[in-house]
Design an enzyme around this catalytic site. Sequence first.
Site, PDB file in Angstrom:
ATOM      1  N   LYS A 191      24.449 -16.637 -44.112  1.00  0.00           N
ATOM      2  CA  LYS A 191      24.309 -16.648 -45.574  1.00  0.00           C
ATOM      3  C   LYS A 191      23.423 -15.444 -45.926  1.00  0.00           C
ATOM      4  O   LYS A 191      22.342 -15.571 -46.521  1.00  0.00           O
ATOM      5  CB  LYS A 191      23.675 -17.991 -46.011  1.00  0.00           C
ATOM      6  CG  LYS A 191      23.669 -18.243 -47.496  1.00  0.00           C
ATOM      7  CD  LYS A 191      25.028 -18.514 -48.091  1.00  0.00           C
ATOM      8  CE  LYS A 191      24.924 -18.667 -49.606  1.00  0.00           C
ATOM      9  NZ  LYS A 191      26.237 -18.681 -50.276  1.00  0.00           N
ATOM     10  N   ASP A 251      31.850 -30.388 -37.464  1.00  0.00           N
ATOM     11  CA  ASP A 251      32.489 -31.639 -37.894  1.00  0.00           C
ATOM     12  C   ASP A 251      33.721 -31.346 -38.741  1.00  0.00           C
ATOM     13  O   ASP A 251      34.748 -32.024 -38.621  1.00  0.00           O
ATOM     14  CB  ASP A 251      31.498 -32.513 -38.676  1.00  0.00           C
ATOM     15  CG  ASP A 251      30.727 -33.440 -37.738  1.00  0.00           C
ATOM     16  OD1 ASP A 251      30.651 -33.117 -36.532  1.00  0.00           O
ATOM     17  OD2 ASP A 251      30.205 -34.470 -38.193  1.00  0.00           O
TER      18      ASP A 251
END
Length: 353
Positions: A191, A251
């Site tokens: 980021k 996930d």
Amino acid sequence: MEAKLMLLPGDGIGPEVVAQAVRVLEAVAGKGGHTFSYAEGLLGGCSLDRYGASLTDETLADCQAAEAILMGAVGGPKWDDPGASDRPERGLLALRRGLKVFANLRPVRVHPELVEWSPVKPDRLRGVDILVIRELTGGLYFGWPKGREIKDGRERAVDTLEYYDYEIRRVVELAFRLARGRRGKVTSVDKANVLESSRLWRQITTEIGGLNPDVSLEHMLVDTASMRLVSAPAQIDVLVTENMFGDILTDEASVLAGSMGLLPSASLGAEGPGLYEPIHGSAPDIAGQGIANPVGTILSVAMLLRHSLGLESEADWVELAVDAALAANCRTVDLGGKLSTPQMTDEILARLE
Ligand code: NAD
């Protein structure tokens, strides 16, 4: 070769799937002329029940003395008291810390016969073969200071996202090394438009990219990566990222494969044994019924053979046998089939011989 392996079956379906993985290890040993010896220990709820601690010093020492560790899963409703001073998951975190495993590898492949089990459209899933590498011992989950305080009459909470250069370097170098044996592409996720730690991550990754011109490097912001994983997952080869970003993205990526029961993982450090486990939990809802899918644990065996024992061909045998069994429509209940845990393993073993 001879190798000393440590087994930590854990709780719930953990012992059921680890028992099947040992059958596969023994078949590989027979076929390849190897001798594997096994020590077994308690981790998680079963260790709490027996010793009053989720991981004892003795079990950690046994793990450190092994060449590799195969784990099932830990936890369950019996040990869910949020006020308890020790919990099963604490033992797992202490084990990872004690083994200094800084990189968590999760390969996600979508088997052609299983595309209908994924919530993502079949045309997006063709050719998906991703290796997600999550930094495991630094970043937001370990940064300091963290905690709460009352400041100016308000309650305030702090977490810190910090990285040292060497922590980034070692996991990104691993990503490049592994990409070289695959499709030769690294996607580094950060980021960097907002976070200073991500700017350091990007700087070091760019340096490493310059030293490895045979591997292509792309930088991607984490928000873009979360979209790309479901909109164009086949374009990603090796994805490497910070601890919390990796926690979330692994996930998300696992959903592509169709069932939690299919996916393996490896946690590796610079030296010492690797820790191998399926990505699923202890599945208390199906524990004791003999219906758990053993494939995630069996594919974790393949990763153990490859990354800790250097037995590349043997790892391929196991993966090819799993592929062949799935292609022949062998299915446990989670994939709409009827096979029990041992029967699914029988089908895989039949294709290994
Ligand atoms: P879970 O992964 O145990 O189960 C989620 C769902 O997937 C359940 O319906 C379960 O039946 C199914 N499932 C999981 N593995 C399967 C398999 N091999 N075959 C067929 N179906 C399978 O996650 P959960 O229910 O959120 O957690 C249960 C317990 O496991 C909790 O105590 C949690 O803390 C723990 N947990 C442990 C680990 C670990 O040991 N690394 C990881 C995740 C969760």
